[in-house]
Design a protein around this motif. Structure first.
Motif, mmCIF file in Angstrom:
data_model
loop_
_atom_site.group_PDB
_atom_site.id
_atom_site.type_symbol
_atom_site.label_atom_id
_atom_site.label_comp_id
_atom_site.label_asym_id
_atom_site.label_seq_id
_atom_site.Cartn_x
_atom_site.Cartn_y
_atom_site.Cartn_z
ATOM 1 N N ALA A 5 1.009 -1.515 -0.142
ATOM 2 C CA ALA A 5 0.043 -0.032 0.066
ATOM 3 C C ALA A 5 0.639 1.695 -0.112
ATOM 4 N N LEU A 6 1.988 1.230 0.481
ATOM 5 C CA LEU A 6 2.507 2.487 0.820
ATOM 6 C C LEU A 6 3.270 2.583 -0.795
ATOM 7 N N LEU A 7 4.075 1.532 -1.545
ATOM 8 C CA LEU A 7 4.972 1.958 -2.730
ATOM 9 C C LEU A 7 3.595 2.000 -3.791
ATOM 10 N N ALA A 8 2.296 1.428 -3.545
ATOM 11 C CA ALA A 8 1.681 2.155 -4.121
ATOM 12 C C ALA A 8 0.946 3.886 -4.128
ATOM 13 N N GLU A 9 0.901 3.960 -3.506
ATOM 14 C CA GLU A 9 0.666 5.364 -2.893
ATOM 15 C C GLU A 9 1.832 6.286 -3.530
ATOM 16 N N ALA A 10 2.999 6.062 -2.575
ATOM 17 C CA ALA A 10 3.663 6.789 -3.147
ATOM 18 C C ALA A 10 4.401 7.043 -4.747
ATOM 19 N N ILE A 11 3.563 5.650 -5.808
ATOM 20 C CA ILE A 11 4.203 6.737 -6.748
ATOM 21 C C ILE A 11 2.885 6.740 -7.759
ATOM 22 N N ARG A 12 2.061 6.648 -6.496
ATOM 23 C CA ARG A 12 0.394 8.036 -6.775
ATOM 24 C C ARG A 12 1.422 8.649 -6.742
ATOM 25 N N LEU A 13 1.773 9.597 -6.489
ATOM 26 C CA LEU A 13 1.666 10.764 -5.569
ATOM 27 C C LEU A 13 3.579 11.208 -6.279
ATOM 28 N N LEU A 14 3.902 10.599 -6.948
ATOM 29 C CA LEU A 14 5.110 11.108 -7.049
ATOM 30 C C LEU A 14 5.598 10.605 -8.577
ATOM 31 N N GLY A 15 4.566 9.839 -9.072
ATOM 32 C CA GLY A 15 4.878 9.218 -10.508
ATOM 33 C C GLY A 15 6.777 8.019 -10.726
ATOM 34 N N ARG A 16 7.248 8.009 -9.472
ATOM 35 C CA ARG A 16 8.141 6.955 -9.322
ATOM 36 C C ARG A 16 8.629 7.878 -8.087
ATOM 37 N N ILE A 17 10.134 7.071 -8.067
ATOM 38 C CA ILE A 17 11.061 7.146 -6.683
ATOM 39 C C ILE A 17 12.351 7.263 -7.251
ATOM 40 N N ASP A 18 12.873 8.181 -7.568
ATOM 41 C CA ASP A 18 14.622 8.041 -7.769
ATOM 42 C C ASP A 18 15.584 7.621 -6.503
ATOM 43 N N VAL A 19 15.064 7.635 -5.664
ATOM 44 C CA VAL A 19 15.902 6.726 -4.131
ATOM 45 C C VAL A 19 15.334 7.045 -2.964
ATOM 46 N N PHE A 20 15.227 5.522 -2.563
ATOM 47 C CA PHE A 20 14.240 5.065 -1.326
ATOM 48 C C PHE A 20 15.466 4.982 -0.138
ATOM 49 N N PHE A 21 15.489 5.512 1.094
ATOM 50 C CA PHE A 21 15.879 5.389 2.134
ATOM 51 C C PHE A 21 15.310 4.352 2.963
ATOM 52 N N ALA A 22 15.548 2.630 3.555
ATOM 53 C CA ALA A 22 14.800 1.530 4.388
ATOM 54 C C ALA A 22 15.783 1.846 5.121
ATOM 55 N N ASN A 23 15.128 3.069 6.061
ATOM 56 C CA ASN A 23 15.286 3.149 7.406
ATOM 57 C C ASN A 23 14.627 2.580 8.782
ATOM 58 N N ALA A 24 13.204 2.911 8.277
ATOM 59 C CA ALA A 24 12.481 1.990 9.870
ATOM 60 C C ALA A 24 13.131 0.208 10.506
ATOM 61 N N GLY A 25 13.414 0.798 11.526
ATOM 62 C CA GLY A 25 13.854 -0.301 12.397
ATOM 63 C C GLY A 25 13.428 0.045 13.832
ATOM 64 N N PHE A 26 13.900 -1.051 14.943
ATOM 65 C CA PHE A 26 13.533 -0.744 16.247
ATOM 66 C C PHE A 26 15.097 -2.199 16.043
ATOM 67 N N ALA A 27 14.738 -1.685 18.234
ATOM 68 C CA ALA A 27 15.932 -2.789 19.037
ATOM 69 C C ALA A 27 15.378 -3.476 20.075
ATOM 70 N N TYR A 28 15.674 -4.327 20.611
ATOM 71 C CA TYR A 28 15.598 -4.837 21.868
ATOM 72 C C TYR A 28 16.794 -4.835 22.595
ATOM 73 N N TYR A 29 16.996 -4.796 23.850
ATOM 74 C CA TYR A 29 17.798 -4.896 24.702
ATOM 75 C C TYR A 29 17.257 -5.709 26.100
ATOM 76 N N GLY A 30 17.874 -6.723 25.956
ATOM 77 C CA GLY A 30 18.329 -7.643 27.512
ATOM 78 C C GLY A 30 18.018 -8.759 26.763
ATOM 79 N N GLU A 31 18.362 -9.771 27.969
ATOM 80 C CA GLU A 31 18.009 -11.105 27.841
ATOM 81 C C GLU A 31 17.847 -11.768 26.219
ATOM 82 N N ALA A 32 17.614 -13.041 26.282
ATOM 83 C CA ALA A 32 17.225 -13.874 24.354
ATOM 84 C C ALA A 32 17.268 -15.217 25.242
ATOM 85 N N ASN A 33 16.795 -15.864 26.473
ATOM 86 C CA ASN A 33 16.524 -17.046 27.387
ATOM 87 C C ASN A 33 15.538 -17.030 27.229
#
Length: 265
Positions: A66-94
Motif C-alpha cells: 500500500a505504501l509503494l502504491a501510494e508513493a508512486i501515485r503521488l510522485l510518479g516514480r521513486i528515484d531514491v528509497f531510504f529503507a531506514n525503519a527499524g527498532f531494537a530490543y535490549y535484554g536477555e535472550a533466554n
C-alpha cells in the motif's frame, strides 16, 4: 548521484536518522519527499511544502504494498528509497518468545528485502537508488542486543549475496551506523546503556548523503569503524576486549533490572 529534483521516500522518518535525512534533503532544490512513519506528527510539524507525510508501519507485505502504491501515485516514480525503519530490543535472550523474534525480524530484515523486490517490479525498469540502514552491529554482535544483531547480520548477508545478481537499473548502498544518540536505544529497554562509540543522527545523515552522492556501496558514517572492522580480522583480541567491555555494561544492567524487580515484588 545528486539529489537535485529527485523524488525520494524515507521510512522511519519521524525521528533520529530518518528525520535528519528528511530535513537535509528537503533543503535540496527540487526534491519531492515522502516521509513514512507510524506516527507522522514530527514530520507534519516541520511544515515543509515539498514533504508529504504518510502513516504506515513496515511490519508486513500488505502495508508495504500500500505504501509503494501510494508513493508512486503521488510522485510518479521513486528515484531514491531510504529503507531506514527499524527498532531494537535490549535484554536477555533466554525466554522462548516467537512473537518477539518475529516482530523485530519483520521490520528490520524482511521489510527492507521485500520493499526492494517489490519496488523493482513497480518501477518497470526505471532506475532507482536503494539505501538500506543496516548497523555496525551486523559486524560485531554486542551483548544485550542478540535479537537486533541477528536481524542486522541477516540483512547484511542478504545484500552481500544480492549484489551478485543486482539489476543494472538498481544502485544499492548499505549503511552501517554505530550507536546513534536518539530515543532509539531508550526504546530498546528501560535505561539501556548506549554502546560505544556514538554519533548524533545529524552526523549520520550527512555522512549517508555524502556516501550516496559518491556512489559508495558501503557507507560507514563513523569512518574509523570500517578500519577497525577490517583490523579485527587480523587482531581478534581487540574485538574480544571491546565485547568484554560491552558485556560488563550488560551485566550491570541485568543486575539493576533484577534488583528493581525484587524491589517491586
Amino acid at each position: 548521484m545528486e539529489f537535485k529534483d529527485k523524488k525520494i521516500v524515507i521510512t522511519g522518518a519521524s525521528s533520529g536518522i530518518g528525520l535528519e535525512l528528511l530535513k537535509e534533503l528537503a533543503a535540496v532544490p527540487g526534491t519531492q519527499i515522502i516521509g513514512v512513519a507510524r506516527h507522522t506528527d514530527p514530520i507534519v510539524k516541520l511544515g515543509l511544502s515539498d514533504v508529504t507525510a504518510l502513516s504506515y508501519d513496515m511490519s508486513g507485505p500488505g502495508h508495504i504494498d500500500a505504501l509503494l502504491a501510494e508513493a508512486i501515485r503521488l510522485l510518479g516514480r521513486i528515484d531514491v528509497f531510504f529503507a531506514n525503519a527499524g527498532f531494537a530490543y535490549y535484554g536477555e535472550a533466554n525466554a522462548a518468545d516467537w512473537t518477539r523474534a518475529q516482530d523485530i525480524f519483520a521490520v528490520n530484515t524482511y521489510a527492507p528485502i521485500y520493499t526492494l523486490q517489490k519496488l523493482a517490479i513497480l518501477q518497470k525498469g526505471m532506475p532507482f537508488y536503494y539505501v538500506v540502514t543496516d548497523s555496525a552491529l551486523a559486524k560485531a554482535a554486542i551483548p544485550g542486543f542478540a535479537y537486533y544483531s541477528a536481524t542486522k547480520y541477516a540483512l547484511d548477508g542478504f545484500f552481500e549475496a544480492y549484489r551478485f545478481e543486482q539489476p543494472r537499473d538498481i544502485t544499492l548502498s548499505v549503511v552501517y551506523p554505530v550507536a546513534t544518540k536518539t530515543n532509539f536505544f531508550k526504546r530498546a529497554a528501560d535505561s539501556a546503556p548506549l554502546p560505544f562509540p556514538t554519533q548524533t543522527p545529524g552526523e549520520v545523515a550527512r555522512a549517508v548523503i555524502r556516501g550516496v552522492r559518491r556512489g559508495k556501496k558501503k557507507i560507514y558514517p563513523f569512518a574509523s569503524f570500517g578500519f577497525f572492522n577490517w583490523l579485527w580480522n587480523f587482531l581478534p583480541f581487540l574485538k574480544t576486549g571491546y565485547l568484554a567491555l560491552e558485556n560488563s555494561k550488560f551485566q550491570k544492567w541485568r543486575k539493576i533490572q533484577k534488583n528493581s524487580r525484587a524491589g517491586r515484588g
